[in-house]
Design an enzyme around this catalytic site. Structure first.
Site, PDB file in Angstrom:
ATOM      1  CB  SER A 282      -0.969  -0.039   1.186  1.00 21.68           C
ATOM      2  OG  SER A 282      -2.013   0.894   1.038  1.00 21.68           O
TER       3      SER A 282
ATOM      4  CG  ASP B 162      -7.402  -3.335  -2.496  1.00 24.76           C
ATOM      5  OD1 ASP B 162      -8.011  -2.551  -1.738  1.00 24.76           O
ATOM      6  OD2 ASP B 162      -6.157  -3.410  -2.523  1.00 24.76           O
TER       7      ASP B 162
ATOM      8  CG  HIS C 165      -5.862  -2.505   1.097  1.00 23.77           C
ATOM      9  ND1 HIS C 165      -5.247  -2.291  -0.125  1.00 23.77           N
ATOM     10  CD2 HIS C 165      -5.180  -1.730   1.999  1.00 23.77           C
ATOM     11  CE1 HIS C 165      -4.256  -1.424   0.022  1.00 23.77           C
ATOM     12  NE2 HIS C 165      -4.194  -1.084   1.305  1.00 23.77           N
TER      13      HIS C 165
END
Length: 272
Positions: A97, A223, A251
Site C-alpha cells: 500500500s 480491494d 486490501h
C-alpha cells in the site's frame, strides 16, 4: 528490535537471520499499520533462510512520531538510512500500500541503490487518489478527507472501520480482526493523519521512470482501497512487470488468502 537514526528520528527496525548468508527481504507496511502485519511472511522467510528486515515507518508501530516528515521523500530517506546503517546490499524491497509508493520514491531519490527487485503489494502508486485530467484511477480525494476527519476526532473508530470494511472479505475470526485493529491503533495520531495527507496529495508518476529492475505486483481483486484499475495501470506502465491476482482478497492481501498470497510472494522472491 533496533533503532536507526534518520535525521534525529528513531526508526524501529526488526531484523532476523542476519548471518544466514541469504538474500535480504525488506518489508514496508502500509497506512495505518506496522511491520506486525507481516508476521506470517516473516516466519516463512526465516524458515526459507532469508535475511529479513521489517521497518516501522515514522509515526507508526515502535518508531518515533515527530511533528513532521510524513511525505514520501522523507520516508524514502528513512529507508535509505536503514539500508546504509545495516550495510545492506542486493535487497528485495517489498512494499504494501503506502509502503509500495515509498519504495518507488526510494527508486527515484536513490537510483535504486542496493535494490535488486521490487515487489509491490496492493501498492498505492503512482497515485492513491484520482486527479482530473491526470490520473482517472484510485479513490476520490473526498474519501481520504473523510478518513482524516475521522482520525482527528475518533481514531479508534477509524481503525475499527478500516480493518472491518477495507482489509478483509474472508470470514476471519473476531480475534484476527481485533488483532489488526490493535495494530492500527498502535500508530500515533499525528502519523495517521499526516501520512493520510501524503496519500491524498502525493503524485509519484515520475517515480516509475526510475525502475530498471524486476518488478512483481500482487493485488486483491476485491480491494476497495487500491482498486484493480490502479494495479492494471502499474502493470501496463512498468515494462516487464509480473502480475499476480488474488481473486478473493480485499486490501489485506497478506492475510485474506494467506496460503495463496505466500505462494505468490515466494514466487516473486525466487523469480528474476
Amino acid at each position: 528490535m533496533t533503532y536507526i537514526n534518520s535525521g534525529g528520528v528513531k526508526i524501529a527496525v526488526f531484523e532476523y537471520n542476519r548471518d544466514c548468508g541469504g538474500d535480504t527481504v525488506m518489508l514496508l507496511h502500509g497506512w495505518p499499520l506496522s511491520h506486525l502485519i507481516f508476521e506470517y511472511q516473516i516466519n516463512l522467510l526465516i524458515e526459507l533462510g532469508y535475511h529479513v528486515v521489517a521497518v516501522d515507518f515514522r509515526g507508526f508501530g515502535e518508531s518515533d512520531a515527530p511533528a513532521c516528515g510524513y511525505d514520501y521523500n522523507q520516508m524514502a530517506r528513512d529507508i535509505h538510512a536503514v539500508i546504509k546503517s545495516l550495510s545492506l546490499s542486493c535487497v528485495i524491497l517489498a512494499g504494501f500500500s503506502m509502503g509500495g509508493a515509498v519504495a518507488l520514491r526510494y527508486m527515484r531519490l536513490f537510483k535504486g541503490e542496493k535494490i535488486k527487485k521490487l515487489i509491490l503489494l496492493a501498492a498505492a502508486a503512482p497515485r492513491f487518489t484520482k486527479e482530473d485530467g491526470v490520473f482517472p484511477y484510485g479513490i476520490d480525494k473526498s474519501d481520504v478527507d473523510s478518513l482524516i476527519e475521522k482520525a482527528s476526532v475518533d481514531r479508534p473508530a477509524l481503525c475499527k472501520s478500516f480493518v472491518e470494511e477495507k482489509l478483509f472479505v474472508q470470514p476471519h475470526s473476531h480475534a484476527v480482526r481485533d488483532w489488526f485493529i490493535r495494530i492500527a491503533e498502535s500508530a500515533s495520531g499525528i502519523g495517521t493523519i499526516k501520512a493520510a495527507c501524503a496519500l491524498r496529495n502525493e503524485d509519484g508518476s515520475g517515480d516509475i521512470n526510475y525502475i530498471n529492475l524486476p518488478v512483481f505486483i500482487i493485488r486483491g481483486e476485491k480491494d476497495p482501497v487500491v482498486p484493480v484499475s490502479v494495479t492494471d495501470y502499474q502493470h501496463r506502465i512498468i515494462r516487464g512487470s509480473t502480475l499476480f491476482s488474488l481473486k478473493n482478497s480485499a486490501h489485506g492481501i497478506f492475510f485474506d488468502e494467506l496460503e495463496n498470497f505466500n505462494n505468490f510472494f515466494i514466487k516473486a522472491i525466487l523469480n528474476n
